[in-house]
Design a protein around this motif. Structure first.
Motif, mmCIF file in Angstrom:
data_model
loop_
_atom_site.group_PDB
_atom_site.id
_atom_site.type_symbol
_atom_site.label_atom_id
_atom_site.label_comp_id
_atom_site.label_asym_id
_atom_site.label_seq_id
_atom_site.Cartn_x
_atom_site.Cartn_y
_atom_site.Cartn_z
ATOM 1 N N THR A 124 -2.666 -1.314 -8.915
ATOM 2 C CA THR A 124 -1.335 -0.762 -9.176
ATOM 3 C C THR A 124 -0.487 -1.734 -9.985
ATOM 4 N N GLN A 174 -5.902 4.456 -9.365
ATOM 5 C CA GLN A 174 -5.111 4.068 -8.207
ATOM 6 C C GLN A 174 -5.625 4.724 -6.935
ATOM 7 N N VAL A 187 -1.739 4.790 3.586
ATOM 8 C CA VAL A 187 -1.912 5.527 2.334
ATOM 9 C C VAL A 187 -1.531 6.996 2.514
ATOM 10 N N LEU A 225 0.827 -1.203 0.000
ATOM 11 C CA LEU A 225 0.000 0.000 0.000
ATOM 12 C C LEU A 225 0.864 1.257 0.000
ATOM 13 N N TYR A 226 1.916 1.233 0.792
ATOM 14 C CA TYR A 226 2.820 2.376 0.907
ATOM 15 C C TYR A 226 3.484 2.661 -0.439
ATOM 16 N N SER A 259 2.342 1.894 -3.397
ATOM 17 C CA SER A 259 1.330 2.421 -4.320
ATOM 18 C C SER A 259 1.013 3.877 -4.018
ATOM 19 N N ALA A 260 0.885 4.213 -2.730
ATOM 20 C CA ALA A 260 0.523 5.582 -2.339
ATOM 21 C C ALA A 260 1.615 6.578 -2.691
ATOM 22 N N THR A 291 -5.840 3.401 5.686
ATOM 23 C CA THR A 291 -5.850 4.835 5.415
ATOM 24 C C THR A 291 -4.601 5.509 5.967
ATOM 25 N N LEU A 339 -7.104 3.122 -3.350
ATOM 26 C CA LEU A 339 -6.402 3.383 -2.100
ATOM 27 C C LEU A 339 -7.320 3.963 -1.023
ATOM 28 N N PHE A 340 -8.327 4.731 -1.444
ATOM 29 C CA PHE A 340 -9.122 5.467 -0.466
ATOM 30 C C PHE A 340 -10.522 4.898 -0.235
ATOM 31 N N PRO A 371 -6.072 -1.926 -4.127
ATOM 32 C CA PRO A 371 -4.956 -1.076 -4.566
ATOM 33 C C PRO A 371 -3.745 -1.865 -5.053
#
Length: 510
Positions: free
Chosen positions: A129, A146, A240, A64-65, A67-68, A237, A150-151, A125
């Motif tokens: 991604t 994306q 992200v 996740l990190y 991707s964010a 969250t 993520l959100f 996500p």
């Protein structure tokens, strides 16, 4: 020992499959799911079962990190209206639609049908991604797909908690309380992520050792996730938001050598985790099917119907959303809808959520529908990853939205010209002193003039040369940020050119 051997075998399998995927120009996640299914069907091999804690705590945070960090804060501000419509309204509509269909075509109880709807409601996500990384989409469209994935976690997580509470008999449906719970999860998670990012920025700005920067980069997503979960807010969250903040500020707090080292380490970590986790989706399905009670033989058709419903609901919602939103209004509505609908696949997070369904209810009863929910979730995820994964690139190419590779190369070449012209302008204005004499300045001027004409490079190494070269790279970085800020280039091109400048500066260190 057996568990360690399984992990090593998965890594080897995933590496081989990903290598073949690259050579065959097919999406690695889809091929990995197929490979996992094939291995799981081999007679005599041990059954692979993964706990939700391992997926949620060990695998998801760094993915996740990563991707964010690819999402810019500026793009998020520009896209907040369509993003809110997709991350809030579409998730709720999907959960309700899937639950209604599950009640009609399966034997699930009402609470467990809503659990299934909540589990499958949000796009993933990690999968989005991984599938979209090599697609020639415009930067704004790719960022929207994306960012949505993520959100939308907080919305689906609240719906999941309410549904599981009903299924386990531990609560009644309190939708007003669910709205408050959503705010706590989303806002609290964002706050934790921002605080963690602020602390990391302060520490990394004062650290000089690249190894320390690498350790902090690896620890940050786990710190954000675990701290948020400990205080009862959304860990996803938090990760992200921390990733978006640090992705926007990383170039300001680290030097070139550090960025190259951290990037190389993270690329390896992401490759290994993505490879293993997509293979696990395929490996899990046959074992879960064996746990089904007698009379559940219709699950393949049921899973297919649910996958079709997910795509249909997404189409109905996305079409008016993207055609009215300012950031996407300029694109043709039907091709854009087709691409965004097909890019919204499911992946690792629905599987982790389904595995987290409790085994027993509040009064000690076994939740009989849990095996069917697990099978349907895994089958839908596997089917969508395979079908959408293999067909997403043709859908993008046929939509007319794909960016021409020649145009991308020309735009990147134009950006390089601007950077080299900036270097020459800097050399024209630089002060002549004892360290940077006429010969040094003239040598650098010839180098950048040659790059403009024939993209050649020379090697020189004296103190004045290195000092001027570093100053030139500094003004080129400033010009690169200006180009990105004014919309001349996108995030992906900025990262590629930034990487080239980092390599040039690291070469001076060597």
């Amino acid at each position: 020992m057996r568990g360690a051997g399984t992990v090593v075998a998965l890594v080897v399998l995933a590496t081989c499959v990903a290598t073949f995927a690259g050579r065959l120009r097919v999406p690695a996640p889809s091929l990995l799911v197929l490979a996992g299914l094939g291995v799981a069907l081999v007679p005599g091999l041990p059954t692979v079962r993964v706990s939700p804690e391992i997926i949620a705590t060990v695998v998801l945070p760094p993915l996740l990190y990563a991707s964010a960090k690819e999402i810019s804060a500026r793009d998020l501000r520009a896209m907040w209206r369509p993003l809110a419509g997709l991350a809030l309204g579409l998730v709720a509509a999907t959960a309700a639609g899937v639950a209604g269909l599950a009640l009609a075509i399966t034997s699930l109880s009402v609470p467990m049908a809503f659990v299934l709807g909540a589990v499958l409601a949000s796009t993933d996500p990690v999968a989005v991604t991984a599938l979209g990384r090599t697609l020639p989409l415009p930067a704004r469209i790719q960022a929207l797909a994306q960012a949505e994935s993520l959100f939308n976690d907080a919305t689906s997580l609240v719906l999941f908690q309410v549904a599981v509470g009903l299924a386990a008999g531990s609560s009644t449906a309190d939708w007003a309380g669910a709205g408050w719970r959503f705010l706590v999860l989303a806002v609290g998670g964002a706050g934790i992520g921002a605080v963690v990012a602020g602390i990391v920025v302060a520490v990394r700005a004062r650290a000089a050792d690249p190894i320390l920067h690498t350790v902090l980069a690896l620890v940050t997503p786990y710190a954000a996730y675990l701290l948020a979960q400990a205080v009862g807010v959304s860990g996803v969250t938090a990760v992200v938001v921390a990733g978006v903040v640090l992705g926007s500020t990383g170039h300001k707090i680290t030097d070139a050598r550090t960025r190259l080292q951290v990037g190389a380490v993270y690329d390896v970590v992401v490759f290994l985790l993505e490879s293993v986790v997509f293979a696990l989706i395929g490996l899990q399905l046959p074992a879960l099917v064996r746990d089904l009670p007698v009379g559940s033989g219709w699950w393949p058709l049921q899973a297919g119907a649910l996958a079709v419903a997910l795509i249909g609901i997404r189409f109905i919602w996305v079409r008016p959303t993207v055609s009215r939103a300012a950031p996407t209004r300029a694109y043709p509505a039907w091709p854009l809808t087709r691409v965004l609908v097909w890019a919204g696949t499911r992946g690792v997070m629905p599987l982790a959520a389904a595995l987290a369904i409790p085994l027993t209810s509040q009064d000690g009863r076994v939740i009989a529908d849990r095996p069917l929910v697990l099978v349907l979730t895994t089958a839908v995820v596997a089917a969508m990853l395979i079908v959408q994964g293999f067909s997403l690139a043709p859908v993008v190419r046929s939509s007319g939205l794909a960016v021409d590779p020649v145009r991308i190369a020309e735009k990147e070449r134009a950006a390089r010209v601007v950077l080299d012209e900036t270097a020459l302008a800097f050399l024209d204005a630089v002060e002549q002193d004892a360290e940077a004499g006429n010969a040094t300045v003239e040598g650098l001027r010839r180098r950048y003039a040659a790059r403009l004409d024939a993209h050649t490079d020379e090697a020189r190494s004296d103190t004045g040369y290195d000092r001027l070269q570093r100053a030139i790279i500094g003004v080129q970085r400033a010009e690169l940020r200006r180009l990105r800020r004014e919309g001349g280039i996108g995030d992906g091109m900025e990262r590629r050119l930034q990487h080239e400048l980092d390599r040039a500066e690291a070469a001076l260190d060597r």
